[in-house]
Design a protein around this motif. Structure first.
Motif, PDB file in Angstrom:
ATOM      1  N   LYS A  91       0.817  -1.208   0.000  1.00 20.07           N
ATOM      2  CA  LYS A  91       0.000   0.000   0.000  1.00 20.07           C
ATOM      3  C   LYS A  91       0.853   1.261   0.000  1.00 20.07           C
ATOM      4  CE  LYS A  91      -3.822  -2.166   2.538  1.00 20.07           C
ATOM      5  NZ  LYS A  91      -4.647  -2.119   3.771  1.00 20.07           N
ATOM      6  N   ASN A  92       1.853   1.295   0.890  1.00 19.86           N
ATOM      7  CA  ASN A  92       2.680   2.477   1.055  1.00 19.86           C
ATOM      8  C   ASN A  92       4.127   2.121   0.703  1.00 19.86           C
ATOM      9  OD1 ASN A  92       0.418   3.947   2.121  1.00 19.86           O
ATOM     10  ND2 ASN A  92       0.733   2.860   4.044  1.00 19.86           N
TER      11      ASN A  92
ATOM     12  N   TYR B 200      -0.589   4.107  -5.762  1.00 17.15           N
ATOM     13  CA  TYR B 200       0.072   3.779  -4.503  1.00 17.15           C
ATOM     14  C   TYR B 200       0.599   5.039  -3.818  1.00 17.15           C
ATOM     15  CZ  TYR B 200       0.122  -1.089  -6.121  1.00 17.15           C
ATOM     16  OH  TYR B 200      -0.241  -2.340  -6.568  1.00 17.15           O
ATOM     17  N   ASN B 201       0.603   5.038  -2.499  1.00 19.81           N
ATOM     18  CA  ASN B 201       1.242   6.113  -1.744  1.00 19.81           C
ATOM     19  C   ASN B 201       2.747   5.869  -1.801  1.00 19.81           C
ATOM     20  OD1 ASN B 201      -1.259   7.243  -0.871  1.00 19.81           O
ATOM     21  ND2 ASN B 201      -1.411   5.640   0.678  1.00 19.81           N
ATOM     22  N   THR B 202       3.459   6.677  -2.567  1.00 17.95           N
ATOM     23  CA  THR B 202       4.866   6.402  -2.843  1.00 17.95           C
ATOM     24  C   THR B 202       5.717   7.636  -2.593  1.00 17.95           C
ATOM     25  OG1 THR B 202       4.108   4.890  -4.593  1.00 17.95           O
ATOM     26  CG2 THR B 202       6.443   5.409  -4.538  1.00 17.95           C
TER      27      THR B 202
ATOM     28  N   HIS C  32       6.721  14.276  -2.605  1.00 19.16           N
ATOM     29  CA  HIS C  32       7.041  12.864  -2.800  1.00 19.16           C
ATOM     30  C   HIS C  32       8.552  12.628  -2.933  1.00 19.16           C
ATOM     31  CE1 HIS C  32       2.852  11.633  -3.298  1.00 19.16           C
ATOM     32  NE2 HIS C  32       2.690  12.741  -3.989  1.00 19.16           N
TER      33      HIS C  32
ATOM     34  N   LEU D 105       4.880   7.416   7.801  1.00 20.07           N
ATOM     35  CA  LEU D 105       4.129   7.199   6.562  1.00 20.07           C
ATOM     36  C   LEU D 105       3.592   5.776   6.443  1.00 20.07           C
ATOM     37  CD1 LEU D 105       6.516   9.112   4.120  1.00 20.07           C
ATOM     38  CD2 LEU D 105       4.277   9.876   4.935  1.00 20.07           C
TER      39      LEU D 105
ATOM     40  N   ILE E 142       5.094   2.964   5.891  1.00 19.48           N
ATOM     41  CA  ILE E 142       5.659   2.269   4.739  1.00 19.48           C
ATOM     42  C   ILE E 142       5.706   0.764   4.993  1.00 19.48           C
ATOM     43  CG2 ILE E 142       7.753   1.964   3.345  1.00 19.48           C
ATOM     44  CD1 ILE E 142       6.264   4.605   2.814  1.00 19.48           C
TER      45      ILE E 142
END
Length: 326
Positions: free
Chosen positions: A2-3, A31-33, A47, A88, A90
């Motif tokens: 997801k992250n 995606y949260n990148t 980002h 975040l 991750i």
């Protein structure tokens, strides 16, 4: 997944370009990148996150070279990175280039193990399975797990201790910590790594680099010819790269053709004052635009890449995609 975090020493150049392409593609998929890097300018893009401060980086370089422990410093910066990764949430990390005097690898692997991170190493060189070297091993220590390095001054250099076996043992310990650890690279690296002492700790997958054929393609180059006042009837020889790619070989090649009016040599990414260059040599600084970069590939009749340390040079693939032989 997801992250996602992408980590590299820099956000520019060849490895930075790989990181930015990954970032762009993951964001396009929703995606949260985030792309974290240790060196370079601070970006206004949320980002793109530089986590290493200049002082910490310089201390790492000096102490790393003196002691030969290029993976052991940047403690404060690495702690800052880990804090941000946790903030975040991750869960997946793409590691491109772990070396470069910007990351404390031991702290980083501890974090990946403790937080059960899915860690994917994109092998752009051979650092992951060699001792301390990054490319083209100079001895068999990487195979046996013991011995002495005959070239300890090679990057990452050591002024005092031979740390080759130290790196092998530390890597074995770090790799063994992380349950979800994957190494991906071109077939050449997958095959060569079979002889490595560290291979027993590595799950390896063959995965070639991808080239964006919508971007890298043949195109009209009349604008560039006019911009640099180049006679379109000349044979244009192109090189793109900095010091690590041995531009001096390209300059010497141009010098040998200096009195031949049919040839023009173009160097993209040139850093220098332009002194003592051949008369047939055109220098171009850093090119920010990918579209413009692709146009330089298409401009050339031949792309020359004199690097001695690349496992899969993306520039060669990009040149071919633009219709230029290498």
């Amino acid at each position: 997944m997801k992250n996602i975090a992408i980590i590299n020493s820099v956000d520019r150049g060849s490895t930075g370009k790989i990181g930015r392409e990954l970032l762009k593609n993951f964001l396009a998929k929703g995606y949260n990148t985030y792309f974290f890097y240790g060196r370079g300018a601070v970006s206004s893009d949320p980002h793109l996150i530089r986590f290493n401060n200049p002082l910490d980086a310089e201390v790492h370089v000096v102490m790393g070279k003196i002691l030969g422990l290029s993976d052991n410093f940047s403690c404060i910066s690495t702690a800052k990175l880990i804090s941000k990764l946790r903030e975040l949430q991750i869960d997946t990390i793409y590691m491109i280039c772990p070396h470069g005097f910007y990351l404390n690898e031991n702290l980083f692997y501890d974090y990946c193990a403790k937080d059960d991170i899915h860690l994917i190493h994109t092998m752009i060189d051979e650092y992951t399975y060699l001792g301390k070297c990054t490319n083209e091993p100079c001895c068999d220590t990487w195979k046996t797990g013991k011995g002495k390095c005959p070239e300890k001054s090679r990057y990452p250099a050591s002024m005092t201790f031979d740390t080759c076996t130290y790196f092998l043992k530390r890597k074995a310990k770090n790799y063994g910590k992380v349950k979800r650890l994957l190494f991906v690279g071109p077939q050449f690296l997958v095959d060569r790594s079979k002889d490595a002492y560290l291979r027993q700790y590595m799950k390896m997958v063959h995965l070639d680099e991808a080239i964006n054929l919508d971007l890298y393609r043949p195109r009209n180059v009349e604008t560039l010819l006019r911009k640099h006042n180049i006679d379109g009837q000349k044979k244009i020889i192109l090189f793109a790269g900095g010091q690590g790619k041995h531009p001096e070989y390209f300059t010497e090649l141009a010098r040998r053709f200096e009195n031949d009016p049919d040839y023009c040599f173009v160097h993209v990414g040139y850093k220098g004052d332009g002194a003592s260059l051949p008369a047939n040599y055109i220098t171009i600084g850093f090119v920010e635009s990918d579209e413009e970069f692709a146009s330089y590939y298409a401009l050339a009749d031949l792309f020359v890449f004199p690097s001695t340390m690349d496992c899969m040079p993306n520039t060669c693939l990009e040149a071919l995609a633009c219709g230029t032989p290498i």
